[in-house]
Scaffold this motif. Structure first.
Motif, mmCIF file in Angstrom:
data_model
loop_
_atom_site.group_PDB
_atom_site.id
_atom_site.type_symbol
_atom_site.label_atom_id
_atom_site.label_comp_id
_atom_site.label_asym_id
_atom_site.label_seq_id
_atom_site.Cartn_x
_atom_site.Cartn_y
_atom_site.Cartn_z
ATOM 1 N N THR A 181 69.930 73.344 29.574
ATOM 2 C CA THR A 181 70.525 72.478 30.605
ATOM 3 C C THR A 181 71.996 72.294 30.304
ATOM 4 O O THR A 181 72.372 71.658 29.325
ATOM 5 N N LYS A 182 72.823 72.907 31.152
ATOM 6 C CA LYS A 182 74.268 72.885 30.902
ATOM 7 C C LYS A 182 74.913 71.722 31.662
ATOM 8 O O LYS A 182 74.518 71.407 32.780
ATOM 9 N N VAL A 183 75.882 71.103 31.019
ATOM 10 C CA VAL A 183 76.672 70.067 31.700
ATOM 11 C C VAL A 183 77.702 70.796 32.550
ATOM 12 O O VAL A 183 78.496 71.589 32.026
ATOM 13 N N VAL A 184 77.689 70.580 33.868
ATOM 14 C CA VAL A 184 78.613 71.328 34.729
ATOM 15 C C VAL A 184 79.866 70.529 35.067
ATOM 16 O O VAL A 184 80.919 71.080 35.365
ATOM 17 N N SER A 185 79.780 69.207 35.042
ATOM 18 C CA SER A 185 80.995 68.425 35.254
ATOM 19 C C SER A 185 80.809 67.027 34.685
ATOM 20 O O SER A 185 79.684 66.567 34.507
ATOM 21 N N ARG A 186 81.911 66.402 34.400
ATOM 22 C CA ARG A 186 81.889 65.015 33.907
ATOM 23 C C ARG A 186 82.864 64.204 34.734
ATOM 24 O O ARG A 186 83.977 64.635 34.982
ATOM 25 N N THR A 187 82.431 63.038 35.160
ATOM 26 C CA THR A 187 83.329 62.144 35.888
ATOM 27 C C THR A 187 83.449 60.857 35.092
ATOM 28 O O THR A 187 82.536 60.038 35.089
ATOM 29 N N PRO A 188 84.549 60.716 34.358
ATOM 30 C CA PRO A 188 84.684 59.492 33.561
ATOM 31 C C PRO A 188 84.709 58.265 34.468
ATOM 32 O O PRO A 188 85.281 58.319 35.558
ATOM 33 N N ARG A 189 84.019 57.225 34.022
ATOM 34 C CA ARG A 189 84.046 55.989 34.788
ATOM 35 C C ARG A 189 85.463 55.428 34.750
ATOM 36 O O ARG A 189 86.140 55.528 33.739
ATOM 37 N N GLU A 190 85.875 54.871 35.884
ATOM 38 C CA GLU A 190 87.214 54.280 35.929
ATOM 39 C C GLU A 190 87.315 53.167 34.895
ATOM 40 O O GLU A 190 86.420 52.309 34.833
ATOM 41 N N SER A 191 88.366 53.196 34.123
ATOM 42 C CA SER A 191 88.480 52.175 33.089
ATOM 43 C C SER A 191 88.970 50.860 33.688
ATOM 44 O O SER A 191 89.916 50.823 34.459
ATOM 45 N N THR A 192 88.275 49.781 33.319
ATOM 46 C CA THR A 192 88.683 48.461 33.811
ATOM 47 C C THR A 192 89.587 47.785 32.793
ATOM 48 O O THR A 192 90.168 46.746 33.069
ATOM 49 N N GLY A 193 89.644 48.366 31.583
ATOM 50 C CA GLY A 193 90.407 47.742 30.515
ATOM 51 C C GLY A 193 89.612 46.635 29.830
ATOM 52 O O GLY A 193 90.089 46.030 28.882
ATOM 53 N N ARG A 194 88.407 46.376 30.321
ATOM 54 C CA ARG A 194 87.584 45.318 29.706
ATOM 55 C C ARG A 194 86.732 45.917 28.586
ATOM 56 O O ARG A 194 86.430 47.113 28.598
ATOM 57 N N PRO A 195 86.311 45.079 27.625
ATOM 58 C CA PRO A 195 85.479 45.629 26.553
ATOM 59 C C PRO A 195 84.112 46.061 27.060
ATOM 60 O O PRO A 195 83.666 45.622 28.120
#
Ligand code: FAD
Length: 320
Positions: A181-195
């Motif tokens: 099972t290959k990872v075909v794409s990654r979409t980083p979650r938008e950073s909120t700057g919160r911990p």
């Protein structure tokens, strides 16, 4: 002394707090040997040593990033064979639990998931689990093979205990199934700057009382004034007001911050299951009979639409 394998959860060598908790618990069972997969081993090794890893086994290969969990299971199995540990400890994330299940199956061992505490027993590690929405705790022990145990975040306070942390390369042979099972794409979650919710020292959560997605800005403003993470009850999540990744409770995340502020949350047992070990609990609720008030250190009976903005302004004013 027996060795205990600890699977390292990290981002590019930045070790995440649940791993430091695992190292702390592992020391009760034996000498922790950390297994670090992917880039950043040198950076991670310093932290791992500080928290008690006697050794850091590491391997880096494109397979760890390009395919789903199986290459990591191959590597952890190689570490298991190299060390013959007394137990294998893995953080209780979705990925951690999949790795643990696959490893246990491969090595013919029993598996305990979502432990909240660990202690050494005469016949091997004893794991505490919190069950039925934290109404009961059970203690269990693996009776077949080397115990594989996943531990929930915030189960222990990380304690530094410097050790050698010698880095050793781990030789890993990837099986045919590793590349299934290959990872075909990654979409980083938008950073909120919160911990990150499970690692935050302060969490501000909103519930059904927040009454709409747009009103979560009130909760976020207070969180930002305090440098806190944002949580939500299931009612708020089910209503589509806040993402499920922020749900606190039995079917969400377990948090144990220094300060937990619940606004417009009634305090159902399933919500408590995810936050009741917080050090200080504050509730804001307009119903003085709300069950959350049985649990709190400080309770404010009032309308959150008045109390939360006032609190936010007060915090900002005091910070100058
Ligand atoms: P409510 O219970 O409706 O409470 C809303 C509160 O807001 C009330 O106390 C009300 O007085 C107060 N309020 C309303 N307006 C205001 C205002 N203007 N100012 C101040 N206070 C106000 N729940 C979770 O949270 N997490 C889980 O992981 C979870 N897992 C579950 C798993 C199962 C199997 C089941 C059956 C349930 C689960 N639940 C979970 C749901 C849980 O039982 C409750 O339904 C849920 O927690 C209620 O959310 P709430 O407190 O936001 O809403």
């Amino acid at each position: 002394m027996a060795e205990v394998l600890v699977y390292v959860d990290h981002t590019g060598g930045a070790v995440r707090k649940p791993t430091l908790e695992l190292l702390t618990l592992a020391r009760r069972l034996g000498d922790p040997v950390a297994v670090h997969l992917g880039a950043g081993a040198e950076q991670a090794a310093a932290t791992l040593a500080e928290y008690g890893a006697v050794k850091v086994l590491t391997a880096d290969a494109p397979e760890f990033a390009d395919y789903l969990v199986v290459p990591k299971v191959d590597a952890l199995q190689a570490a298991y064979q190299a060390v013959s540990p007394a137990a294998v400890l893995i953080p209780s994330s979705a990925e951690g639990k999949e790795i643990a299940a696959r490893l246990a199956l491969r090595i013919g061992a029993g598996l305990i998931t979502d432990a909240v505490d660990l202690e050494a027993g005469d016949e091997g590690p004893v794991a505490t689990q919190s069950v039925f929405a934290a109404s009961f705790t059970t203690k269990s022990r693996v009776t077949k093979g080397t115990p594989v145990i996943t531990v929930k975040p915030n189960s222990a306070a990380p304690e530094a205990a410097p050790a050698a942390g010698e880095v050793e390369q781990l030789s890993v042979t990837f099986g045919e199934k590793s590349t299934g099972t290959k990872v075909v794409s990654r979409t980083p979650r938008e950073s909120t700057g919160r911990p990150e919710l499970t690692e935050a020292a302060i969490v501000v959560s909103g519930g059904r009382g927040v009454n709409g997605a747009e009103n979560f800005a009130l909760i976020e403003n207070l969180a930002d004034a305090l440098g806190a993470a944002v949580g939500a009850s299931r009612a708020a999540v089910d209503a589509g007001w806040y993402p499920h990744t922020h749900q606190v409770g039995q079917t969400g995340k377990t948090v144990s911050p220094q300060l937990y502020i619940a606004a417009g949350i009634s305090g159902a047992i399933q919500h408590r299951a995810g936050m009741q070990t917080s050090k200080t609990i504050v509730a804001i609720n307009k119903d003085e009979e709300a069950p959350i008030f049985d649990l709190v250190d400080y309770g404010v009976v009032g309308d959150l639409f008045q109390v939360v903005p006032q609190l936010t302004e007060e915090v900002k004013a005091r910070k100058g």
